[in-house]
Scaffold this active site. Structure first.
Site, PDB file in Angstrom:
ATOM      1  N   MET A 198       0.809  -1.215   0.000  1.00  0.00           N
ATOM      2  CA  MET A 198       0.000   0.000   0.000  1.00  0.00           C
ATOM      3  C   MET A 198       0.843   1.266   0.000  1.00  0.00           C
ATOM      4  SD  MET A 198      -3.106  -1.042   2.570  1.00  0.00           S
ATOM      5  CE  MET A 198      -3.927   0.532   2.328  1.00  0.00           C
ATOM      6  N   GLY A 199       2.134   1.153   0.100  1.00  0.00           N
ATOM      7  CA  GLY A 199       2.974   2.348   0.085  1.00  0.00           C
ATOM      8  C   GLY A 199       4.093   2.276   1.101  1.00  0.00           C
ATOM      9  N   GLU A 200       4.489   3.428   1.608  1.00  0.00           N
ATOM     10  CA  GLU A 200       5.610   3.536   2.531  1.00  0.00           C
ATOM     11  C   GLU A 200       5.156   4.121   3.856  1.00  0.00           C
ATOM     12  OE1 GLU A 200       8.171   6.114   0.375  1.00  0.00           O
ATOM     13  OE2 GLU A 200       9.099   4.497  -0.787  1.00  0.00           O
TER      14      GLU A 200
ATOM     15  N   ASP B  68      -8.655  -6.936   6.300  1.00  0.00           N
ATOM     16  CA  ASP B  68      -7.306  -7.462   6.028  1.00  0.00           C
ATOM     17  C   ASP B  68      -6.566  -7.699   7.341  1.00  0.00           C
ATOM     18  OD1 ASP B  68      -5.201  -8.365   4.471  1.00  0.00           O
ATOM     19  OD2 ASP B  68      -4.303  -6.373   4.273  1.00  0.00           O
TER      20      ASP B  68
END
Length: 737
Positions: A22-24, A141
């Site tokens: 999903m990113g950083e 999730d």
């Protein structure tokens, strides 16, 4: 964005601490408030998307982030801020010092965690899930990497609501060639794998997978091939975790297997139920303490365990003269939230203090909690009478043990009122809700949300009793308090405005009703989303008001939009979706488009029969609409046959004098009249009039309308003098009414 090192002129990025799908995630410094935070930079939307589509997704991101930021629970990571910088969406969260469960397992060389630690993690996650699910938010999730254990032993769920953001924005839940959503396969529920509806019970399944792994060292389907893992979740019963680990308590083995049931209905009803089962699985006061770790994984000494009901409380200033020698250790409370003793934010100085009550045994309070929740379960099944009996018993015992104004006693009283209002005993419900509202005002204050909830229910019951002006006054007062204390766009404020709009319609103020419902629908779309069930309920009310105002073209358009949105959000067979389709048929008929209405009702009858059965009241209502439109098309023999069949079933299922039965019986008379069989029609019209007078009273509008039908029928038979006598009697009754 990382190159600039400063986001929004406020958050300075210091160190990259994580990177994933999903990113950083960056360690950062909030230069406005001088605190350390974590900043999650989500992946860009992608230049290939249309600008309008990107705008919709950005708005959805902002909406979902606001919802996630509203979560306030010690077991959920706090979101401080969110926004967009150079095309990248970001979230600012509390910075957690600890290790997630994946890291704990890795540090333990994938050996299972100690049983006390497994139980402690399970209880804390269950409490956090219960809170979030009650706010209407599902994680989607849940996995070991999303559950953090801090140095003080606190367990926090990370990314609550963010998984949904990812799904909406489009960079999670990739699809395989077979259309299977690829989230995190080892922790996905069977309904997620099959693409079916997902609710809070999907999170319970994922939690079962997590508990299985930390209790045994491996997830329930530990296979290398992702497809084999998915098939395992969908089709294969898991091995009992106790077969991997003989020292695992039998009750925990059973709980995990129940969480891993293939169908949601077989799992625990909710996370509160799970928490109770976990608490009840060990003797109070005899549970070994879990081992805590520092962020580096070193064990730390632990303070004496406090009762479970103190979780989430902050410590206040210590009294100067307090003596630690007077404090005694308190065993864990299995009632999970019932304290026995309680305080309010304000001491009433005009009343003598209530006599001290001995603290009831925790086991007894826990049993009452279980019975209370059993009553709630019966209500969810529509068994209102049974639920009322349970709540009356619990309320009596809570009043004896805790006092009449204890929050738990009043919670039981509230549920009694709710069951009374749902079983036609509105006057009794009004007294019960009034008692609860007065008690809550005394102990919690006039503007406390629980007090306002009870006041709002009194307004609803006043509406049931036809006392709409009084209901309007109560709704208006509650709305003012909610707006003042919660804000104009709080979901509870909007719910009150929705009810007020509905009540305005019942007062005949149709323009005001339409205007307020329209405003509430727009606000709910902005706050909750255009396809949220609450938004669609209000848009349904907008359509109803349009119809009452005679604007059937706009009503039809709105009902169709609601039906389409409910199909997307709830499914084609959901009762609310089918109800909207029924109203589409009503609108088509009002517009003279009976051929289209007839086709719609045929389809609706088929769907209702398949979903609810042929004798369900809603199936019969759809059949009634079908018969009415057959008549409008001049197909009176078919219309009469349909009306007779529906009337016979309603009489058998609902009763001889039920309002729906009488509506069908009148439709039989209408068909007989159109076929020229006026003598037969007169007999049926009289039966309907007599039944309505018997049930509703001679001056009720429906009874008067039936006498009017009888008079018109007499005119058709040439019996004008008898018809005039009935008209005079009806006119006198109307004047008197």
């Amino acid at each position: 964005m990382g190159d600039t090192r400063l986001i929004h002129g406020r958050y300075r990025l210091l160190e990259l601490i994580g990177r994933g799908g999903m990113g950083e995630v960056w360690r950062a410094h909030d230069e406005s408030l001088g605190r350390r935070v974590a900043v999650k930079c989500l992946k860009p939307l992608g230049m290939q998307r249309e600008e309008t589509r990107s705008g919709v997704l950005r708005e959805r991101f902002r909406r979902e982030a606001r919802v996630a930021a509203a979560l306030q629970h010690r077991g959920v990571t706090v979101i401080h801020d969110f926004g967009e910088e150079d095309g990248v969406l970001y979230l600012v969260m509390e910075l957690l010092e600890g290790r997630n469960l994946s890291q704990l397992l890795e540090g333990n060389k994938h050996h299972p965690l100690p049983v006390p630690e497994v139980l402690d993690i399970a209880e804390q996650v269950a409490a956090a899930l219960a809170y979030c699910h009650e706010q209407g938010i599902v994680h989607r999730d849940l996995k070991p990497a999303n559950i953090m254990r801090l140095a003080d032993g606190t367990v926090k769920i990370c990314d609550f609501g963010i998984a949904r953001l990812g799904h909406d924005i489009g960079f999670t839940a990739r699809l395989t060639g077979t259309g299977i959503a690829m989230g995190t396969p080892h922790y996905m529920s069977p309904e997620q794998i099959g693409g079916g509806p997902v609710d809070h019970r999907s999170d319970l399944y994922s939690l079962g997978c997590v508990l299985y792994e930390i209790a045994t060292g491996a997830p329930p389907f530990d296979l290398d091939d992702a497809w084999a893992v998915l098939v395992g979740h969908r089709d294969t019963p898991p091995r009992p975790p106790g077969s991997h680990r003989p020292d695992l308590p039998e009750f925990l083995d059973r709980v995990v297997l129940d969480l891993l049931a293939k169908t949601p209905e077989e799992r625990p009803a909710d996370a509160r139920d799970l928490a109770r089962r976990l608490a009840a699985g060990h003797p109070a006061g005899h549970r070994p303490e879990p081992v805590l770790h520092t962020a580096a994984g070193q064990p730390v000494p632990r303070a004496p365990r406090l009762p479970s009901w103190t979780r989430g409380m902050t410590t206040g200033h210590k009294a100067a003269a307090a003596s630690t020698s007077t404090l005694k250790a308190t065993p864990p409370d299995p009632s999970a939230g019932l304290t026995g003793a309680w305080t309010t934010s304000e001491v009433r100085r005009d009343r003598p203090p209530a006599p001290e009550r001995p603290t009831p045994p925790p086991e007894l309070l826990g049993a009452l909690t279980g019975r209370h929740n059993a009553g709630l379960g019966l209500a969810r099944l529509g068994r209102w009478e049974d639920a009322g009996e349970v709540h009356r018993g619990v309320a009596a015992e809570r009043e004896h043990l805790l006092g009449p104004d204890h929050p738990d006693t009043l919670a039981s009283r509230f549920e009694i009122g709710f069951t009374l209002s749902r079983t036609g005993r509105a006057a009794d419900a009004l007294r019960e809700f009034g008692r609860v509202a007065d008690g809550r005002e005394r102990t919690m204050g006039a503007d406390h949300p629980e007090t306002l909830a009870a006041r709002q229910e009194t307004a609803y019951v006043l509406g049931q009793l036809g006392r709409h002006f009084e209901a309007h006054q109560v709704y208006s007062a509650v709305l003012a308090a909610r707006a003042r204390t919660m804000g104009a766009d709080h979901p509870d404020t909007l719910r009150c405005r929705h009810n007020l709009a509905f009540n305005l319609g019942r007062l005949g103020r149709l323009e005001d009703s339409y205007r307020m419902a329209h405003e509430v629908a727009e606000a709910r779309a902005r706050v909750l989303g255009p396809d949220h069930p609450d938004t669609l309920v209000t848009r349904y009310e907008v359509a109803y008001a349009l119809g009452q105002l005679g604007n059937w073209t706009e009503a039809l358009r709105t009902y169709r939009e609601v039906a389409a949105a409910r199909t997307r959000a709830l499914g084609a067979d959901h009762p609310d979706t089918l109800a909207a389709r029924y109203e589409v048929g009503i609108s088509l008929g009002r517009l003279g488009r009976s051929t289209e209405a007839l086709e719609l009702y045929r389809s609706l009858v088929d769907d209702r029969t398949r979903v609810h059965g042929p004798n369900h009241p809603e199936t019969l209502r759809a059949r009634h609409g079908l018969g009415v439109n057959l008549g409008r098309l001049g197909r009176w023999e078919e219309a009469l046959a349909e009306a007779r069949d529906v009337c016979a079933i309603r009489e058998r299922v609902l009763g001889h004098d039920h309002p729906d039965t009488l509506v069908s019986r009148r439709e039989v008379a209408v068909g007989l009249g159109w076929l020229g069989r006026w003598a037969d029609a007169l007999t049926v019209y009289r039966q309907v009039a007599e039944a309505r007078e018997r049930v509703l009273g001679a001056d009720h509008p429906d009874a008067l309308a039936s006498r009017g039908d009888e008079a018109q029928c007499l005119e058709q038979l040439g019996r004008g003098r008898e018809a005039v006598e009935i008209y005079r009697r009806v006119a006198a009754l109307r004047r008197r009414a």
